[in-house]
Write a protein that holds these residues in place. Structure first.
Motif, PDB file in Angstrom:
ATOM      1  N   CYS A   1       3.950   7.148 108.771  1.00  0.00           N
ATOM      2  CA  CYS A   1       4.361   7.238 107.374  1.00  0.00           C
ATOM      3  C   CYS A   1       3.250   7.855 106.524  1.00  0.00           C
ATOM      4  CB  CYS A   1       4.698   5.844 106.830  1.00  0.00           C
ATOM      5  SG  CYS A   1       6.287   5.206 107.368  1.00  0.00           S
ATOM      6  N   GLU A   2       2.019   7.467 106.786  1.00  0.00           N
ATOM      7  CA  GLU A   2       0.894   7.990 106.006  1.00  0.00           C
ATOM      8  C   GLU A   2       0.792   9.511 106.135  1.00  0.00           C
ATOM      9  OE1 GLU A   2      -3.895   7.119 105.386  1.00  0.00           O
ATOM     10  OE2 GLU A   2      -2.867   6.370 107.164  1.00  0.00           O
ATOM     11  N   GLN A   3       0.922  10.018 107.365  1.00  0.00           N
ATOM     12  CA  GLN A   3       0.859  11.469 107.573  1.00  0.00           C
ATOM     13  C   GLN A   3       2.043  12.180 106.902  1.00  0.00           C
ATOM     14  OE1 GLN A   3       0.603  10.878 111.872  1.00  0.00           O
ATOM     15  NE2 GLN A   3      -1.202  12.223 111.905  1.00  0.00           N
ATOM     16  N   LEU A   4       3.226  11.591 107.025  1.00  0.00           N
ATOM     17  CA  LEU A   4       4.419  12.202 106.427  1.00  0.00           C
ATOM     18  C   LEU A   4       4.340  12.200 104.905  1.00  0.00           C
ATOM     19  CD1 LEU A   4       7.120  10.652 108.779  1.00  0.00           C
ATOM     20  CD2 LEU A   4       6.391  13.037 108.723  1.00  0.00           C
ATOM     21  N   LEU A   5       3.750  11.155 104.336  1.00  0.00           N
ATOM     22  CA  LEU A   5       3.577  11.112 102.879  1.00  0.00           C
ATOM     23  C   LEU A   5       2.621  12.197 102.403  1.00  0.00           C
ATOM     24  CD1 LEU A   5       3.440   7.254 102.304  1.00  0.00           C
ATOM     25  CD2 LEU A   5       5.179   8.816 101.385  1.00  0.00           C
ATOM     26  N   LYS A   6       1.560  12.456 103.169  1.00  0.00           N
ATOM     27  CA  LYS A   6       0.625  13.526 102.810  1.00  0.00           C
ATOM     28  C   LYS A   6       1.329  14.882 102.847  1.00  0.00           C
ATOM     29  CE  LYS A   6      -3.646  11.204 104.259  1.00  0.00           C
ATOM     30  NZ  LYS A   6      -4.741  11.177 105.267  1.00  0.00           N
ATOM     31  N   GLU A   7       2.151  15.109 103.874  1.00  0.00           N
ATOM     32  CA  GLU A   7       2.896  16.366 103.962  1.00  0.00           C
ATOM     33  C   GLU A   7       3.861  16.496 102.785  1.00  0.00           C
ATOM     34  OE1 GLU A   7       4.835  16.620 107.718  1.00  0.00           O
ATOM     35  OE2 GLU A   7       2.970  16.731 108.871  1.00  0.00           O
ATOM     36  N   PHE A   8       4.522  15.401 102.438  1.00  0.00           N
ATOM     37  CA  PHE A   8       5.465  15.423 101.324  1.00  0.00           C
ATOM     38  C   PHE A   8       4.747  15.758 100.015  1.00  0.00           C
ATOM     39  CE2 PHE A   8       7.549  13.075  97.820  1.00  0.00           C
ATOM     40  CZ  PHE A   8       8.752  13.769  97.783  1.00  0.00           C
ATOM     41  N   ALA A   9       3.585  15.145  99.811  1.00  0.00           N
ATOM     42  CA  ALA A   9       2.822  15.411  98.584  1.00  0.00           C
ATOM     43  C   ALA A   9       2.395  16.873  98.505  1.00  0.00           C
ATOM     44  CB  ALA A   9       1.604  14.492  98.526  1.00  0.00           C
ATOM     45  N   MET A  10       2.047  17.457  99.657  1.00  0.00           N
ATOM     46  CA  MET A  10       1.633  18.868  99.673  1.00  0.00           C
ATOM     47  C   MET A  10       2.813  19.796  99.343  1.00  0.00           C
ATOM     48  SD  MET A  10      -0.892  18.867 102.987  1.00  0.00           S
ATOM     49  CE  MET A  10      -0.967  20.651 103.035  1.00  0.00           C
ATOM     50  N   ASN A  11       4.009  19.406  99.741  1.00  0.00           N
ATOM     51  CA  ASN A  11       5.184  20.235  99.464  1.00  0.00           C
ATOM     52  C   ASN A  11       5.558  20.220  97.992  1.00  0.00           C
ATOM     53  OD1 ASN A  11       5.457  20.936 102.141  1.00  0.00           O
ATOM     54  ND2 ASN A  11       6.887  19.283 102.614  1.00  0.00           N
ATOM     55  N   ASN A  12       5.180  19.135  97.303  1.00  0.00           N
ATOM     56  CA  ASN A  12       5.399  19.037  95.859  1.00  0.00           C
ATOM     57  C   ASN A  12       6.867  19.282  95.490  1.00  0.00           C
ATOM     58  OD1 ASN A  12       4.485  18.528  93.252  1.00  0.00           O
ATOM     59  ND2 ASN A  12       4.146  20.695  92.808  1.00  0.00           N
ATOM     60  N   ALA A  13       7.771  18.678  96.245  1.00  0.00           N
ATOM     61  CA  ALA A  13       9.203  18.879  96.022  1.00  0.00           C
ATOM     62  C   ALA A  13       9.652  18.140  94.770  1.00  0.00           C
ATOM     63  CB  ALA A  13       9.990  18.391  97.232  1.00  0.00           C
ATOM     64  N   ALA A  14      10.393  18.830  93.924  1.00  0.00           N
ATOM     65  CA  ALA A  14      10.833  18.245  92.661  1.00  0.00           C
ATOM     66  C   ALA A  14      12.015  17.303  92.884  1.00  0.00           C
ATOM     67  CB  ALA A  14      11.219  19.345  91.689  1.00  0.00           C
ATOM     68  N   VAL A  15      11.942  16.153  92.249  1.00  0.00           N
ATOM     69  CA  VAL A  15      13.080  15.233  92.183  1.00  0.00           C
ATOM     70  C   VAL A  15      13.475  15.150  90.717  1.00  0.00           C
ATOM     71  CG1 VAL A  15      13.850  12.864  92.556  1.00  0.00           C
ATOM     72  CG2 VAL A  15      12.320  13.941  94.204  1.00  0.00           C
ATOM     73  N   THR A  16      14.691  15.600  90.412  1.00  0.00           N
ATOM     74  CA  THR A  16      15.104  15.742  89.011  1.00  0.00           C
ATOM     75  C   THR A  16      16.433  15.043  88.763  1.00  0.00           C
ATOM     76  OG1 THR A  16      16.237  17.820  89.500  1.00  0.00           O
ATOM     77  CG2 THR A  16      13.942  17.972  88.831  1.00  0.00           C
ATOM     78  N   ASP A  17      16.841  15.047  87.496  1.00  0.00           N
ATOM     79  CA  ASP A  17      18.159  14.539  87.098  1.00  0.00           C
ATOM     80  C   ASP A  17      18.415  13.146  87.682  1.00  0.00           C
ATOM     81  OD1 ASP A  17      20.671  14.619  85.895  1.00  0.00           O
ATOM     82  OD2 ASP A  17      21.627  15.488  87.656  1.00  0.00           O
ATOM     83  N   ILE A  18      17.435  12.271  87.526  1.00  0.00           N
ATOM     84  CA  ILE A  18      17.531  10.940  88.113  1.00  0.00           C
ATOM     85  C   ILE A  18      18.322  10.036  87.174  1.00  0.00           C
ATOM     86  CG2 ILE A  18      16.194   9.005  89.024  1.00  0.00           C
ATOM     87  CD1 ILE A  18      13.856  11.400  88.784  1.00  0.00           C
ATOM     88  N   LYS A  19      19.251   9.299  87.745  1.00  0.00           N
ATOM     89  CA  LYS A  19      19.997   8.366  86.899  1.00  0.00           C
ATOM     90  C   LYS A  19      20.389   7.125  87.689  1.00  0.00           C
ATOM     91  CE  LYS A  19      24.759  10.102  87.435  1.00  0.00           C
ATOM     92  NZ  LYS A  19      25.950  10.545  86.685  1.00  0.00           N
ATOM     93  N   LYS A  20      20.454   6.004  86.963  1.00  0.00           N
ATOM     94  CA  LYS A  20      20.961   4.778  87.551  1.00  0.00           C
ATOM     95  C   LYS A  20      22.487   4.802  87.491  1.00  0.00           C
ATOM     96  CE  LYS A  20      16.970   1.899  86.398  1.00  0.00           C
ATOM     97  NZ  LYS A  20      16.504   0.561  85.968  1.00  0.00           N
ATOM     98  N   LEU A  21      23.101   4.358  88.553  1.00  0.00           N
ATOM     99  CA  LEU A  21      24.548   4.251  88.563  1.00  0.00           C
ATOM    100  C   LEU A  21      24.936   2.857  88.073  1.00  0.00           C
ATOM    101  CD1 LEU A  21      25.447   5.990  91.939  1.00  0.00           C
ATOM    102  CD2 LEU A  21      25.154   6.984  89.682  1.00  0.00           C
ATOM    103  N   LYS A  22      25.832   2.807  87.118  1.00  0.00           N
ATOM    104  CA  LYS A  22      26.228   1.530  86.524  1.00  0.00           C
ATOM    105  C   LYS A  22      27.494   1.012  87.198  1.00  0.00           C
ATOM    106  CE  LYS A  22      27.009  -0.858  82.158  1.00  0.00           C
ATOM    107  NZ  LYS A  22      27.100  -0.733  80.677  1.00  0.00           N
ATOM    108  N   PHE A  23      27.377  -0.154  87.803  1.00  0.00           N
ATOM    109  CA  PHE A  23      28.503  -0.809  88.462  1.00  0.00           C
ATOM    110  C   PHE A  23      28.895  -2.046  87.660  1.00  0.00           C
ATOM    111  CE2 PHE A  23      26.443   1.635  91.740  1.00  0.00           C
ATOM    112  CZ  PHE A  23      27.494   2.150  92.473  1.00  0.00           C
TER     113      PHE A  23
END
Length: 314
Positions: free
Chosen positions: A11-33
């Motif tokens: 997980c530690e190695q994969l997290l470092k790779e993810f951070a280097m990719n700097n992939a955007a996570v946008t349009d975040i919303k909570k779903l209301k149930f």
């Protein structure tokens, strides 16, 4: 189509790779149930169409309990409400797929441990039918196995397994193919070979949803998880690809982390850093909507770069 697999990554190695990719996570919303009292709704599926209506299956549970129901929700005025007349399944962590045009729904069934007093056991169970209203139980997986998944490969059916214990440790993924649902059996699942080199023994993972890609590869949405020194759990949504014809598979890639989502409640302090991949809806613009359970207490949706595009160009 050659899939490149390197050495096992933590997980530690994969997290470092993810951070280097700097992939955007946008349009975040909570779903209301609504319509479920004070209970939480989390570990949802992606929306799927049933009887010309979009439906989400969600795990509905009291904050202080592990006993949950799977409820089918439909959207009304921006809120998701229980669908009138739909069955309620006594399961955790719902799943859906379609095989030969038939709807398959399932989840994790818990029941008293056959040997240990006051302990629980679990297994994945599947229902089938032409729609939600006609679902009937048709298969119970091996005792102790969560994250059993099926996927229509057109010429066959893919089976993703996740044994624990002597074969799988804390949880490893296996893959095989069958020609029809009639071939599904507990011995077949237990004998399915593991995808070696995906998880170190101290960590674990599982498949949540599988997508047949346009070039015949199988894109797998799953999770990889670990404990820290304090005993807290860390769950990360991830993807990889399998070539069903050859059994080759790619490295795991993390696609989002908890702090990219909105702050919110947690079921317990040790579950704060949990993103449980519910489902992925691919968009035509190269993005995808990731539906996820957050901290075992709520559900959110985020837009991410479509993680399967890379495999379709191989």
């Amino acid at each position: 189509m050659k899939l490149h697999k390197t050495a096992v990554k933590t997980c530690e190695q994969l997290l470092k790779e993810f951070a280097m990719n700097n992939a955007a996570v946008t349009d975040i919303k909570k779903l209301k149930f609504t319509g479920v009292g004070h209970k939480d709704v989390y570990n949802i599926t992606a929306p799927f169409e049933d009887e010309n209506e979009w439906v989400i299956a969600g795990r509905v549970e009291s904050r202080d309990s592990e006993h949950s129901d799977v409820v089918f929700f439909v959207e009304r005025d921006g809120e998701w409400v229980p669908r009138e007349g739909a069955p309620v399944l006594e399961l955790q962590d719902p799943l859906f797929t379609r095989i030969n045009g038939e709807l398959i729904v399932g989840g994790v069934q818990i029941y008293p441990h056959p040997v240990k007093a006051d302990a629980l056991m679990w297994r994945t169970v599947f229902y089938r039918g032409k729609n939600i209203a006609n679902l009937e139980l048709f298969f119970k997986g091996p005792d102790g196995m969560k994250d059993l998944r099926l996927v229509d490969l057109k010429d066959s059916i893919g089976v993703l397994t996740r044994p624990q214990g002597d074969k799988g440790g804390r949880g490893k993924i296996g893959f095989t193919r069958i020609s029809s649902l009639d071939e599904l059996s507990i011995p077949l699942i237990e004998e399915t070979p593991l995808l070696e080199g995906q998880f170190i023994d101290e960590e674990w993972g599982g498949a949540n949803e599988a997508h047949l890609l346009k070039n015949g590869l199988l894109g797998v949405l799953g999770h990889i998880a670990s404990f820290d020194d304090a005993g807290n759990r860390h769950y990360y949504p991830m993807v990889f690809a399998i070539n069903p014809a050859t059994g080759e598979y790619s490295d795991i890639q993390i696609i989002a982390v908890r702090n990219q989502f909105l702050p919110g409640a947690t079921k317990r302090p040790d579950l704060e850093d949990v993103v449980f991949s519910g489902g992925l809806v691919r968009q035509s613009d190269g993005t995808a909507h990731l539906y996820a359970g957050i901290s075992d207490a709520e559900a959110q949706r985020a837009t991410i770069p479509d993680p399967f595009v890379q495999f379709e160009t191989l």
